[in-house]
Design a protein around this motif. Sequence first.
Motif, PDB file in Angstrom:
ATOM      1  N   GLU A  47      -2.785   0.160   1.877  1.00  0.00           N
ATOM      2  CA  GLU A  47      -2.703  -0.129   0.405  1.00  0.00           C
ATOM      3  C   GLU A  47      -3.536  -1.316  -0.525  1.00  0.00           C
ATOM      4  OE1 GLU A  47       0.905  -2.689  -2.147  1.00  0.00           O
ATOM      5  OE2 GLU A  47       2.189  -1.193  -0.314  1.00  0.00           O
ATOM      6  N   PHE A 134       5.151  -2.240 -10.094  1.00  0.00           N
ATOM      7  CA  PHE A 134       5.485  -0.680  -9.063  1.00  0.00           C
ATOM      8  C   PHE A 134       5.159  -1.375  -7.731  1.00  0.00           C
ATOM      9  CE2 PHE A 134       5.764   1.719 -12.675  1.00  0.00           C
ATOM     10  CZ  PHE A 134       7.323   2.547 -12.253  1.00  0.00           C
ATOM     11  N   HIS A 135       4.522  -2.306  -8.178  1.00  0.00           N
ATOM     12  CA  HIS A 135       3.378  -3.218  -6.652  1.00  0.00           C
ATOM     13  C   HIS A 135       4.752  -4.086  -6.405  1.00  0.00           C
ATOM     14  CE1 HIS A 135       1.774  -5.175  -3.140  1.00  0.00           C
ATOM     15  NE2 HIS A 135       1.276  -6.110  -3.893  1.00  0.00           N
ATOM     16  N   GLU A 138       8.435  -2.326  -4.912  1.00  0.00           N
ATOM     17  CA  GLU A 138       7.943  -1.855  -3.972  1.00  0.00           C
ATOM     18  C   GLU A 138       8.051  -2.605  -2.765  1.00  0.00           C
ATOM     19  OE1 GLU A 138       4.159   0.253  -3.765  1.00  0.00           O
ATOM     20  OE2 GLU A 138       4.663   1.809  -5.301  1.00  0.00           O
ATOM     21  N   GLN A 139       7.164  -4.264  -3.229  1.00  0.00           N
ATOM     22  CA  GLN A 139       7.613  -4.749  -2.007  1.00  0.00           C
ATOM     23  C   GLN A 139       9.158  -5.833  -2.188  1.00  0.00           C
ATOM     24  OE1 GLN A 139       5.136  -6.241   0.139  1.00  0.00           O
ATOM     25  NE2 GLN A 139       3.914  -4.023  -0.355  1.00  0.00           N
ATOM     26  N   GLU A 141      11.699  -4.322  -2.338  1.00  0.00           N
ATOM     27  CA  GLU A 141      12.700  -3.254  -2.025  1.00  0.00           C
ATOM     28  C   GLU A 141      12.296  -3.344  -0.165  1.00  0.00           C
ATOM     29  OE1 GLU A 141      13.144  -0.493  -5.713  1.00  0.00           O
ATOM     30  OE2 GLU A 141      12.000  -0.108  -3.917  1.00  0.00           O
ATOM     31  N   GLN A 202      18.029  -4.821  -7.084  1.00  0.00           N
ATOM     32  CA  GLN A 202      16.560  -3.766  -7.360  1.00  0.00           C
ATOM     33  C   GLN A 202      16.309  -2.104  -7.717  1.00  0.00           C
ATOM     34  OE1 GLN A 202      15.811  -4.606  -2.931  1.00  0.00           O
ATOM     35  NE2 GLN A 202      16.754  -2.288  -3.004  1.00  0.00           N
ATOM     36  N   ARG A 206      14.088  -1.121 -11.377  1.00  0.00           N
ATOM     37  CA  ARG A 206      13.694  -0.311 -11.352  1.00  0.00           C
ATOM     38  C   ARG A 206      13.811   0.677 -13.008  1.00  0.00           C
ATOM     39  NH1 ARG A 206       9.664   2.580  -8.155  1.00  0.00           N
ATOM     40  NH2 ARG A 206       9.888   1.565  -6.011  1.00  0.00           N
TER      41      ARG A 206
END
Length: 241
Positions: A47, A134-135, A138-139, A141, A202, A206
């Motif tokens: 990443e 979005f980063h 993702e982190q 989650e 979460q 989103r």
Amino acid sequence: MLESLVQQRFAVPGARAEGIRALSDHLLKEMSEGGLRRGVKLPPERELSERFGISRGSVRRVLAHLREQGLITQTVGSGTFVAAQAEALRRPRPEPEPAHTSPAELMVARLLIEPLMPGLIVQNATAADFQDMFHCLEQSEAAGSIEEFEHWDEALHRSFAHATHNSFFVRILDLTNQVREQGEWGRLKRISLTPETRRQYQVQHRAIVDALKDRDAVQARRLLVEHLEQIQRNLFSRPGA
């Protein structure tokens, strides 16, 4: 200490030098400003390689340098984590610490202020702003602990403030995160953050980001208010709250 580390950085000729320096600067800046705290897991090499446009070998070189300085630890199969020594990079805040603010007071203020942000975000946010959101999603989650989840939760709301491109909201969110560092907030969060409530957050996160990406300020504001009200209920509607 931070300045001496920067001076030691990677004298690499060629185009990749810029990406290497950018990654090094980013990690040191996040550590010095408290964005990356002790115990937080760094993103995987793949990443970081894609994000900064450099090879995985170059990423490993940056991480090896930070490891030699004692700023990170690396464990095969577990990942890379910020070490306790990174706390030495933390810069003292120039402004005095705020007076004690209770979690209840904080939530009232957040419900008044944060719903103002979506209107500015849909007008001003860039592709890089949405990439940051979005980063953070993702982190959060992938977080393996309450502390790590809370870190990326803070980072997501901070990314909303930055996406307004209005310095007032950035300062307000920084102040919010200072209050969240106080012990009472942490106690309530540990009580309220069950696997089920984490899943709720979460999903809500989103949905908010998707609405912002669609430039739908009305929907994003509604979802953000619902999210904050859910946090408020979870924090204060439990025994011991």
